[in-house]
Design an enzyme around this catalytic site. Structure first.
Site, PDB file in Angstrom:
ATOM      1  N   GLY A  85      27.361  21.583  -8.795  1.00 51.68           N
ATOM      2  CA  GLY A  85      28.272  21.912  -7.973  1.00 51.68           C
ATOM      3  C   GLY A  85      29.400  22.785  -8.460  1.00 51.68           C
ATOM      4  O   GLY A  85      30.022  22.326  -9.467  1.00 51.68           O
ATOM      5  N   GLU A 120      32.399  -2.883 -28.124  1.00 55.70           N
ATOM      6  CA  GLU A 120      31.069  -3.593 -27.468  1.00 55.70           C
ATOM      7  C   GLU A 120      29.654  -3.253 -28.314  1.00 55.70           C
ATOM      8  O   GLU A 120      28.865  -3.953 -28.221  1.00 55.70           O
ATOM      9  CB  GLU A 120      30.855  -2.995 -25.905  1.00 55.70           C
ATOM     10  CG  GLU A 120      32.210  -3.806 -25.065  1.00 55.70           C
ATOM     11  CD  GLU A 120      32.255  -3.015 -23.748  1.00 55.70           C
ATOM     12  OE1 GLU A 120      33.004  -3.624 -22.881  1.00 55.70           O
ATOM     13  OE2 GLU A 120      31.576  -2.181 -23.449  1.00 55.70           O
ATOM     14  N   ARG A 135      43.580  -0.765 -28.793  1.00 56.29           N
ATOM     15  CA  ARG A 135      45.064  -0.314 -28.404  1.00 56.29           C
ATOM     16  C   ARG A 135      45.294  -0.735 -27.104  1.00 56.29           C
ATOM     17  O   ARG A 135      44.344  -0.250 -25.999  1.00 56.29           O
ATOM     18  CB  ARG A 135      45.211   1.115 -28.863  1.00 56.29           C
ATOM     19  CG  ARG A 135      46.764   1.433 -28.662  1.00 56.29           C
ATOM     20  CD  ARG A 135      46.676   2.842 -29.314  1.00 56.29           C
ATOM     21  NE  ARG A 135      45.794   3.920 -28.896  1.00 56.29           N
ATOM     22  CZ  ARG A 135      45.991   4.678 -27.854  1.00 56.29           C
ATOM     23  NH1 ARG A 135      47.121   4.610 -26.991  1.00 56.29           N
ATOM     24  NH2 ARG A 135      45.245   5.646 -27.565  1.00 56.29           N
ATOM     25  N   THR A 138      35.302   1.456 -13.212  1.00 52.91           N
ATOM     26  CA  THR A 138      34.482   1.790 -12.136  1.00 52.91           C
ATOM     27  C   THR A 138      35.038   1.034 -10.925  1.00 52.91           C
ATOM     28  O   THR A 138      35.221   1.650  -9.743  1.00 52.91           O
ATOM     29  CB  THR A 138      32.907   1.166 -12.546  1.00 52.91           C
ATOM     30  OG1 THR A 138      32.527   2.170 -13.437  1.00 52.91           O
ATOM     31  CG2 THR A 138      32.174   1.425 -11.349  1.00 52.91           C
ATOM     32  N   HIS A 173      36.768 -30.371 -15.107  1.00 54.97           N
ATOM     33  CA  HIS A 173      36.635 -30.839 -16.305  1.00 54.97           C
ATOM     34  C   HIS A 173      35.161 -31.197 -16.551  1.00 54.97           C
ATOM     35  O   HIS A 173      34.628 -31.736 -15.482  1.00 54.97           O
ATOM     36  CB  HIS A 173      37.504 -31.979 -16.676  1.00 54.97           C
ATOM     37  CG  HIS A 173      37.410 -32.727 -18.004  1.00 54.97           C
ATOM     38  ND1 HIS A 173      37.802 -32.147 -19.145  1.00 54.97           N
ATOM     39  CD2 HIS A 173      36.794 -33.765 -18.431  1.00 54.97           C
ATOM     40  CE1 HIS A 173      37.510 -32.910 -20.136  1.00 54.97           C
ATOM     41  NE2 HIS A 173      37.010 -33.710 -19.740  1.00 54.97           N
TER      42      HIS A 173
END
Length: 415
Positions: A57, A129, A152, A264, A390
């Protein structure tokens, strides 16, 4: 990563096992799931009565979009309002041999996992990651980055913990360095030349794959935005006001293409605000306060609110810092040499908890709940009055009674 579970299981009495990994099976299942999800989203659109057009587009004027389809045919669509939500794309460093490097988009589309070694350039979410992913699948991983430590913008104490964890997991860290050249050899391995700063001595490393995770840029090229009057900033991001409107009436933009908070769920929140503003008669500003986020390294880092450094810069008066560092119960049995770090930032005068940070297992799951508390302006007294579950790591957030240190805020904000 499953390899962590295989390793940790030995401390619980299970026989040592390291089953082989089939990369092609993972890629096939990944592609199948992506295809399924794409179908789900397309069906959601169609079932809601949305007309769906697939193609490239570009804007013709403030009310017209031209769609060029895969077969070359062209169709023009007219609308009172146009929303730009084209996201962003990964970028390469402009160095010799950059074309030999894969990008994050290609990393999970490789035909084969490089069993030899991988060098990743970068220190943000994606770089850290993928360093964990490739290491967990058996590759020898090098992480090369310009700063002194990864991630950072996150809390400095948490950055230090992540750096320590990366090293303990056997990832080779090359802080304070930038690549200058990548050479591809005939036997499908690469020599990367890098140096510390402009004057540092050149060093080299040979690897089986080079990946650049050096940032992303808004995807605005080819949209013809400026010709219809839409302003872009120096990075190519669409300029918008507080309700996501551009300077052209009827043209709006949300998500990474605006380069605000590039996550996201933030884009979803901006989309909801846009819908209320444009079609619901309720002008709504996206709310960027206390947006939680996570880095899915191993173990993950998650945070919400202000870092200690941000609190000092933005707030006035004393700031109480609570820190807990401990070995999770699972690791005391498995023998894994890794610690969890939990941290609360509290504005002393108001007793408001203004930041929460966690490096450790299940960090994202825990932080999502804490994000609600911070959104509701919870105080440290309310945290302390909450009964913990716990045994769990999360209970530490409601049992940190002793202040670790107090720092002085130099900003002007008062809560």
């Amino acid at each position: 990563m499953f390899n962590d579970e295989f390793s940790d299981a030995r401390g619980f009495g299970w026989a040592e096992v390291q089953p082989p990994h089939d990369w092609r099976t993972l890629m096939a299942n990944k592609s199948k799931e992506i295809s399924r999800l794409n179908s789900v989203y397309v069906n959601l659109l169609k079932n809601a009565g949305v007309s769906y057009y697939e193609g490239k587009g570009s804007l013709i004027d403030r009310n017209t979009v031209q769609v060029t389809k895969a077969d070359g045919s062209v169709e023009q669509l007219r609308a009172k309002n146009i929303l730009i939500a084209t996201g962003s794309h990964a970028t390469r460093l402009p160095i010799e041999g950059a074309e030999h490097c894969i990008m994050s988009d290609e990393a999970l589309a490789l035909e084969n996992l490089p069993g030899r070694s991988v060098l990743i350039v970068g220190s943000g979410y994606i770089a850290v990651e993928f360093a964990g992913i490739f290491k967990g699948l058996g590759a020898d991983v090098h992480l090369l980055f310009r700063s002194d430590r990864p991630l950072r913008g996150f809390d400095e104490e948490c950055r230090g913990q992540v750096t320590e964890n990366l090293g303990k997991r056997g990832i080779h860290l090359h802080p304070g360095n930038l690549p200058t050249k990548v050479v591809k050899h005939a036997d499908e391995h690469y020599t990367v030349t890098y140096r510390a700063g402009a004057d540092g001595p050149e060093q080299t490393v040979d690897v089986g794959l080079v990946m650049m995770a050096t940032g992303r840029k808004p995807r605005t090229k080819g949209l013809n935005l400026e010709s219809v009057g839409v302003s872009l900033d120096h990075s190519g991001a669409v300029k918008v006001n507080e309700v996501s409107a551009t300077d052209v009436p009827g043209i709006w933009a949300i998500g990474d293409v605006t380069d605000r908070i590039n996550l996201t769920p933030v884009a979803l929140m901006e989309g909801m605000a846009f819908a209320k503003t444009c079609f619901g008669g309720q002008p709504t500003k996206p709310d960027y306060q206390n947006v939680a986020s996570a880095v899915f390294c191993q173990p993950p880092l998650a945070s919400v609110g202000l870092t200690e450094e941000q609190a000092v810069t933005e707030l006035s008066g004393p700031i109480d810092v609570y820190v807990s560092k401990f070995k999770p119960m699972k690791y005391t049995i498995s023998g894994r040499d890794e610690r969890t770090l939990m941290k609360l930032i509290v504005h002393h005068e108001s007793d408001r908890v203004v930041g929460a940070h966690l490096v450790g297992p299940d960090a994202a799951e825990i932080m999502q709940g804490l994000a609600i508390a911070l959104k509701c302006a919870a105080t440290k007294a309310q945290f302390d009055a909450t009964v913990g579950i716990h045994p769990s790591a999360a209970e530490e957030f409601v049992t940190m009674r002793t202040r670790t240190r107090q720092v002085q805020g130099v900003g002007n904000a008062k809560l």
